[in-house]
Design a protein around this motif. Sequence first.
Motif, PDB file in Angstrom:
ATOM      1  N   UNK A 640      43.510   4.799  49.771  1.00  0.00           N
ATOM      2  CA  UNK A 640      43.238   5.325  48.435  1.00  0.00           C
ATOM      3  C   UNK A 640      43.662   6.783  48.370  1.00  0.00           C
ATOM      4  N   UNK A 641      44.400   7.135  47.291  1.00  0.00           N
ATOM      5  CA  UNK A 641      44.760   8.540  47.087  1.00  0.00           C
ATOM      6  C   UNK A 641      43.633   9.226  46.329  1.00  0.00           C
ATOM      7  N   UNK A 642      43.113  10.274  46.904  1.00  0.00           N
ATOM      8  CA  UNK A 642      42.034  11.022  46.278  1.00  0.00           C
ATOM      9  C   UNK A 642      42.495  12.456  46.020  1.00  0.00           C
ATOM     10  N   UNK A 643      41.811  13.108  45.133  1.00  0.00           N
ATOM     11  CA  UNK A 643      42.151  14.494  44.800  1.00  0.00           C
ATOM     12  C   UNK A 643      40.904  15.353  44.868  1.00  0.00           C
ATOM     13  N   UNK A 644      41.150  16.619  45.173  1.00  0.00           N
ATOM     14  CA  UNK A 644      40.084  17.609  45.188  1.00  0.00           C
ATOM     15  C   UNK A 644      40.400  18.681  44.163  1.00  0.00           C
ATOM     16  N   UNK A 645      39.486  18.888  43.228  1.00  0.00           N
ATOM     17  CA  UNK A 645      39.700  19.887  42.182  1.00  0.00           C
ATOM     18  C   UNK A 645      39.037  21.189  42.585  1.00  0.00           C
ATOM     19  N   UNK A 646      39.829  22.265  42.586  1.00  0.00           N
ATOM     20  CA  UNK A 646      39.325  23.589  42.902  1.00  0.00           C
ATOM     21  C   UNK A 646      39.324  24.435  41.634  1.00  0.00           C
ATOM     22  N   UNK A 647      38.200  25.035  41.308  1.00  0.00           N
ATOM     23  CA  UNK A 647      38.065  25.917  40.146  1.00  0.00           C
ATOM     24  C   UNK A 647      37.959  27.350  40.664  1.00  0.00           C
ATOM     25  N   UNK A 648      38.971  28.178  40.284  1.00  0.00           N
ATOM     26  CA  UNK A 648      39.048  29.549  40.785  1.00  0.00           C
ATOM     27  C   UNK A 648      38.881  30.515  39.623  1.00  0.00           C
ATOM     28  N   UNK A 649      37.841  31.352  39.597  1.00  0.00           N
ATOM     29  CA  UNK A 649      37.708  32.361  38.539  1.00  0.00           C
ATOM     30  C   UNK A 649      38.713  33.493  38.746  1.00  0.00           C
ATOM     31  N   UNK A 650      39.207  34.062  37.637  1.00  0.00           N
ATOM     32  CA  UNK A 650      40.236  35.097  37.708  1.00  0.00           C
ATOM     33  C   UNK A 650      39.732  36.347  38.416  1.00  0.00           C
ATOM     34  N   UNK A 651      38.399  36.578  38.358  1.00  0.00           N
ATOM     35  CA  UNK A 651      37.855  37.787  38.986  1.00  0.00           C
ATOM     36  C   UNK A 651      38.057  37.777  40.501  1.00  0.00           C
ATOM     37  N   UNK A 652      38.262  36.576  41.078  1.00  0.00           N
ATOM     38  CA  UNK A 652      38.521  36.479  42.514  1.00  0.00           C
ATOM     39  C   UNK A 652      39.981  36.744  42.861  1.00  0.00           C
ATOM     40  N   UNK A 653      40.829  36.910  41.815  1.00  0.00           N
ATOM     41  CA  UNK A 653      42.272  37.110  42.067  1.00  0.00           C
ATOM     42  C   UNK A 653      42.530  38.600  42.266  1.00  0.00           C
ATOM     43  N   UNK A 654      42.650  39.017  43.525  1.00  0.00           N
ATOM     44  CA  UNK A 654      42.749  40.444  43.864  1.00  0.00           C
ATOM     45  C   UNK A 654      44.050  41.078  43.389  1.00  0.00           C
ATOM     46  N   UNK A 655      45.094  40.260  43.129  1.00  0.00           N
ATOM     47  CA  UNK A 655      46.368  40.823  42.686  1.00  0.00           C
ATOM     48  C   UNK A 655      46.256  41.431  41.294  1.00  0.00           C
ATOM     49  N   UNK A 656      45.389  40.867  40.434  1.00  0.00           N
ATOM     50  CA  UNK A 656      45.209  41.424  39.098  1.00  0.00           C
ATOM     51  C   UNK A 656      44.597  42.811  39.183  1.00  0.00           C
ATOM     52  N   UNK A 657      43.615  42.980  40.063  1.00  0.00           N
ATOM     53  CA  UNK A 657      43.012  44.296  40.252  1.00  0.00           C
ATOM     54  C   UNK A 657      44.051  45.292  40.760  1.00  0.00           C
ATOM     55  N   UNK A 658      44.912  44.822  41.658  1.00  0.00           N
ATOM     56  CA  UNK A 658      45.983  45.693  42.155  1.00  0.00           C
ATOM     57  C   UNK A 658      46.953  46.091  41.064  1.00  0.00           C
ATOM     58  N   UNK A 659      47.270  45.145  40.161  1.00  0.00           N
ATOM     59  CA  UNK A 659      48.183  45.440  39.057  1.00  0.00           C
ATOM     60  C   UNK A 659      47.582  46.473  38.114  1.00  0.00           C
ATOM     61  N   UNK A 660      46.268  46.367  37.831  1.00  0.00           N
ATOM     62  CA  UNK A 660      45.598  47.342  36.959  1.00  0.00           C
ATOM     63  C   UNK A 660      45.645  48.729  37.583  1.00  0.00           C
ATOM     64  N   UNK A 661      45.312  48.815  38.859  1.00  0.00           N
ATOM     65  CA  UNK A 661      45.325  50.110  39.552  1.00  0.00           C
ATOM     66  C   UNK A 661      46.730  50.692  39.568  1.00  0.00           C
ATOM     67  N   UNK A 662      47.727  49.837  39.830  1.00  0.00           N
ATOM     68  CA  UNK A 662      49.115  50.312  39.905  1.00  0.00           C
ATOM     69  C   UNK A 662      49.592  50.835  38.546  1.00  0.00           C
ATOM     70  N   UNK A 663      49.290  50.105  37.481  1.00  0.00           N
ATOM     71  CA  UNK A 663      49.750  50.540  36.149  1.00  0.00           C
ATOM     72  C   UNK A 663      49.084  51.839  35.729  1.00  0.00           C
ATOM     73  N   UNK A 664      47.783  51.987  36.035  1.00  0.00           N
ATOM     74  CA  UNK A 664      47.104  53.239  35.702  1.00  0.00           C
ATOM     75  C   UNK A 664      47.667  54.409  36.495  1.00  0.00           C
ATOM     76  N   UNK A 665      47.959  54.147  37.790  1.00  0.00           N
ATOM     77  CA  UNK A 665      48.505  55.217  38.621  1.00  0.00           C
ATOM     78  C   UNK A 665      49.887  55.644  38.141  1.00  0.00           C
ATOM     79  N   UNK A 666      50.755  54.681  37.837  1.00  0.00           N
ATOM     80  CA  UNK A 666      52.121  55.010  37.389  1.00  0.00           C
ATOM     81  C   UNK A 666      52.070  55.766  36.062  1.00  0.00           C
ATOM     82  N   UNK A 667      51.165  55.300  35.169  1.00  0.00           N
ATOM     83  CA  UNK A 667      51.034  55.993  33.884  1.00  0.00           C
ATOM     84  C   UNK A 667      50.592  57.430  34.100  1.00  0.00           C
ATOM     85  N   UNK A 668      49.603  57.625  34.946  1.00  0.00           N
ATOM     86  CA  UNK A 668      49.126  58.990  35.232  1.00  0.00           C
ATOM     87  C   UNK A 668      50.226  59.845  35.849  1.00  0.00           C
ATOM     88  N   UNK A 669      50.988  59.272  36.783  1.00  0.00           N
ATOM     89  CA  UNK A 669      52.036  60.021  37.475  1.00  0.00           C
ATOM     90  C   UNK A 669      53.132  60.465  36.497  1.00  0.00           C
TER      91      UNK A 669
END
Length: 677
Positions: A640-669
């Motif tokens: 039998x083929x079974x599937x596992x569904x994973x639900x990931x909240x965006x707040x756990x995505x560390x790349x978004x936080x990095x993008x926010x920090x990078x854009x603020x830093x570049x703007x300030x610079x």
Amino acid sequence: MSSETLLYIILAGITALSLALFQYLYKSKLKSNLKYVLTTLRAISIFGILLLLINPKFESFTYFDEKPTLVVAVDNSESILYLKQDEKAREVLNALESNAEINERFDIKAYSFGKSVGTLDSLNFNERQSNLTLALKQFGEVYANQTAPIVVLTDGNQTYGSDYSYIANGIKQPIYPLVLGDSTLHSDLSIKQLNVNRYVYLKNKFPVEIIANYSGKATINTELKIWSGNTVVFKKTLQFSASKTSEIISMAIMANSVGVKTYRVELVPLENEKNTVNNIKNFGVEVIDQKTNIALVYDRMHPDLGALKKSIESNEQRSVSILKSKELLNKINDFQLVILYQPNNSFNLILKEIKDQKINTFIIAGTTTDYELLYNTNLNLLWTITNQTENFQPELNKNYNTFIIDNLDFSNYPPLQSEFGGFKSSAPSDIILYKTVNGINTGDAMLATYEVDNMKHALLLGEGIWRWRAQSYLDTESFMDFDSFMGKLVQYLSSNKKRNRINVDYKSFYNGNDDVIITAQYFNKNFEFDNSASLSIVLKNKENKTIKEVPLLLNNGNYTVDLSGIKAGLYDFTVKHNSESVAISGSFQVLEYNVEQQFLNADISKLKTLADNSNGELYFASESELLINNLLNDNRYKTIQRSTKNIVPLIDWKYLLGLIVLSLFVEWFIRKYNGLI
């Protein structure tokens, strides 16, 4: 992602872009293209922060293939070896485990079973009993939510547990019995069952009932004999035929001397009978000189009275007489123990007589007990009763050390109705059970024992003990646990023996397939239980003089040793402390009997019923290849083929936080570099 979350994201994007345009296009006086770069960076920062506040959740799916499980259970009992099917069992097991197609199609889980179930490490066919019902029930529970056909390699001869024929009705998996054993029917005589009381009384006749069976078509004659040593104490000629295959023989044998007496029942075998082991059965009785008489004194009827009588008399050495207090006065010397059920003013004379005669007592107090009367009887009781009732749960005192208490769990026992408060004795007392309310230990005794003036007493504060006996049956389908507990309490109270620093619990004789377990407790010089002692048992076979020493292990508050599997015979033993000169001795006898050698054939009819009731199929040992082919071709057992569904909240995505920090830093610079700050 829901449509509501999507709407929030769109609004967040519009808001972020609007704020960025307002700051750098509407409010700002920059004329160069730099304003578009700063607008983009600010929009990214604001949009990222708003996304974190919205925190949308993303779903991902992982797909995998799940193979059905093939449960292979092998009967590891002695009957397989006795029927010379051990090699065949190994061959079939190896054929299943080594088949490439089976391994590709199934996830194989192999087990062995005897009296209990275990993983299959090796097969030695030395289990002294087999319980197929337990094995199937456990497989049904473990694999209830899976596709898991069960292949059972067995002769179908169960010696322990309930009938397995219809257990399949409660199991969702198909069962495939593979028969190990001869299906050819041979003429055979056997002793199917022997019923006899364990205890008998001196100079009394005790009844013995024997059920003799015959399998065969010819009419035959045989003789049943009962031997005591080299003397025949009973014999009877029996006749069997195809229409008369069993007979019940009843007789009575005189008990002439005290002690353990062993007997051998024998059916004279037929000419060329293949299995003669099941023609012989040994049994034993313990002849005792007198019965322990117990008086149960009452003033009002209550279900507790019947429960106590049934429980205590489950041991044939004890007799309970239910009496009014006036009835007891003239024959109080006939009893070794008096149980006083909820004593009141009508007990006044009998309490004084008990004190004068120094008779041991078991007092059961309840809602109608006169506590002031008990206080004035000089039984050394001090009460702290408030005349208000409550339902109290029992809690076992694991440090109780006056006598051995088996692992009886009182936690789920019904509450008893009792008065608030407790009692104290002017003499040292040992608490067996505490009172608890809503799981909180009150510190007051519910059941305790104490000794004073060469008298032993027990006191139970609570009525409704009949519910405890009923709960014991609901938990284990037997009254044995509760009756054993009451029996040990009564044994302690009805005996005036001095306390020993080592107490040993054992039987005077064991049947051949009984578990030979000896339990002990060790106390220090203050008679406090010592759980750090080093105890061992020295066991001597009186017939061949062999001696072996085995350590006792601490298990749930008792020191125990399992001697199951020792040869039949008479044994002397000594339980001793390994560093102190403290020891206690005794003796017991193991009767010769091997239940796994009582069978001549496999029980095909029961195995066929088991297979039919589970939508499985019966196979013989020579049909292992057919079993394998049918398992491979059965459409019920597909991957039998079974599937596992994973639900990931965006707040756990560390790349978004990095993008926010990078854009603020570049703007300030950029603003700093161009002198805008």
